[in-house]
Design a protein around this motif. Structure first.
Motif, PDB file in Angstrom:
ATOM      1  N   LEU A   1       0.844  -1.182   0.000  1.00  0.00           N
ATOM      2  CA  LEU A   1       0.000   0.000   0.000  1.00  0.00           C
ATOM      3  C   LEU A   1       0.886   1.240   0.000  1.00  0.00           C
ATOM      4  N   ALA A   2       0.379   2.358  -0.502  1.00  0.00           N
ATOM      5  CA  ALA A   2       1.192   3.568  -0.573  1.00  0.00           C
ATOM      6  C   ALA A   2       0.335   4.803  -0.372  1.00  0.00           C
ATOM      7  N   ILE A   3       0.972   5.858   0.139  1.00  0.00           N
ATOM      8  CA  ILE A   3       0.305   7.144   0.350  1.00  0.00           C
ATOM      9  C   ILE A   3       1.221   8.224  -0.206  1.00  0.00           C
ATOM     10  N   ARG A   4       0.656   9.137  -0.987  1.00  0.00           N
ATOM     11  CA  ARG A   4       1.444  10.252  -1.501  1.00  0.00           C
ATOM     12  C   ARG A   4       0.687  11.553  -1.281  1.00  0.00           C
ATOM     13  N   ASN A   5       1.442  12.631  -1.173  1.00  0.00           N
ATOM     14  CA  ASN A   5       0.860  13.956  -0.977  1.00  0.00           C
ATOM     15  C   ASN A   5       0.577  14.609  -2.330  1.00  0.00           C
ATOM     16  N   THR A   6      -0.624  15.119  -2.487  1.00  0.00           N
ATOM     17  CA  THR A   6      -1.002  15.819  -3.716  1.00  0.00           C
ATOM     18  C   THR A   6      -1.538  17.199  -3.348  1.00  0.00           C
ATOM     19  N   SER A   7      -1.822  18.012  -4.338  1.00  0.00           N
ATOM     20  CA  SER A   7      -2.368  19.348  -4.097  1.00  0.00           C
ATOM     21  C   SER A   7      -3.748  19.287  -3.443  1.00  0.00           C
ATOM     22  N   GLU A   8      -4.408  18.129  -3.558  1.00  0.00           N
ATOM     23  CA  GLU A   8      -5.739  17.954  -2.977  1.00  0.00           C
ATOM     24  C   GLU A   8      -5.705  17.170  -1.672  1.00  0.00           C
TER      25      GLU A   8
ATOM     26  N   PRO B   1      -2.655   3.310  -9.264  1.00  0.00           N
ATOM     27  CA  PRO B   1      -3.892   3.885  -8.702  1.00  0.00           C
ATOM     28  C   PRO B   1      -4.754   2.800  -8.060  1.00  0.00           C
ATOM     29  N   LEU B   2      -5.245   3.096  -6.866  1.00  0.00           N
ATOM     30  CA  LEU B   2      -6.007   2.108  -6.106  1.00  0.00           C
ATOM     31  C   LEU B   2      -7.285   1.694  -6.820  1.00  0.00           C
ATOM     32  N   ILE B   3      -7.876   2.615  -7.547  1.00  0.00           N
ATOM     33  CA  ILE B   3      -9.157   2.330  -8.206  1.00  0.00           C
ATOM     34  C   ILE B   3      -9.031   1.200  -9.234  1.00  0.00           C
TER      35      ILE B   3
END
Length: 206
Positions: free
Chosen positions: A89-96, A111-113
């Motif tokens: 699993l991964a988490i990244r920071n985006t503008s949103e 992408p998880l989707i």
């Protein structure tokens, strides 16, 4: 000749979705392929450029390899793909805000989707702070994960390249940013994990 006429005529026909044969896909369907490359739709078989399609698909979808074959009779476009296999699993920071996804053993973002319905291991390693510049470091750690005597639970990456790992009993392993000696560091962590008293197993710095 009749055969020559059929070959030319078929080559001039536009490729419709039903004439696309998708091979090797578990999570990526035909609609995603069509959405990801404008070099397929509304083009005749003769005008389709496999090189451009490959470039589009590898840039927009979690695909490692893609092979494309044009068939004149019967008219058909074969697209064979090798998908990236998610292992963490991964988490990244985006503008949103924060975005969840997964990565393969090479550190590529997925992408998880696209794969959430096929995730079997819900207790996967979590990679926090993913970014493209960290991909090589993530890959090196993931490809060496089985050398840890305790399973890795978390990989945290800072913007400056500093890396912290966690296992079940070691909450913080300060790995630093230099992974050239990763295997030696793993050996040291394994030794400390086996020999340190439980009261001292909170944080280890390499």
């Amino acid at each position: 000749s009749l055969s020559g006429y059929i070959l030319v005529n078929n080559g001039l026909l536009n490729i419709e979705p039903e004439r696309i044969n998708l091979i090797g896909s578990k999570n990526i369907d035909k609609s995603l392929i069509l959405e990801s490359s404008e070099n397929i739709t509304n083009k005749s078989l003769l005008k389709i450029r496999p090189r451009l399609i490959k470039k589009d698909l590898k840039r927009k979808l979690p695909i490692r390899e893609v092979s494309i074959r044009k068939r004149i009779f019967p008219i058909q476009l074969d697209i064979e793909i090798l998908e990236r296999v998610p292992i963490a699993l991964a988490i990244r920071n985006t503008s949103e805000g924060k975005e969840k996804g997964m990565v393969d053993e090479y550190g590529y973002w997925i992408p998880l989707i696209l794969i959430e319905k096929t995730i079997k291991n819900k207790k996967s390693i979590i990679v926090e702070g993913w970014s493209n510049v960290h991909r090589e470091s993530i890959s090196k750690i993931l490809r060496n994960k089985d050398k840890f005597e305790e399973p890795l639970t978390r990989i945290f990456l800072y913007q400056d390249g500093e890396i912290i790992l966690s296992t079940k009993s070691l909450e913080e392993i300060l790995l630093g940013s230099n992974l050239n000696l990763l295997e030696k560091k793993i050996e040291a962590f394994n030794y400390l994990s086996n020999n340190l008293p439980k009261t001292l197993k909170g944080k280890i710095q390499s």
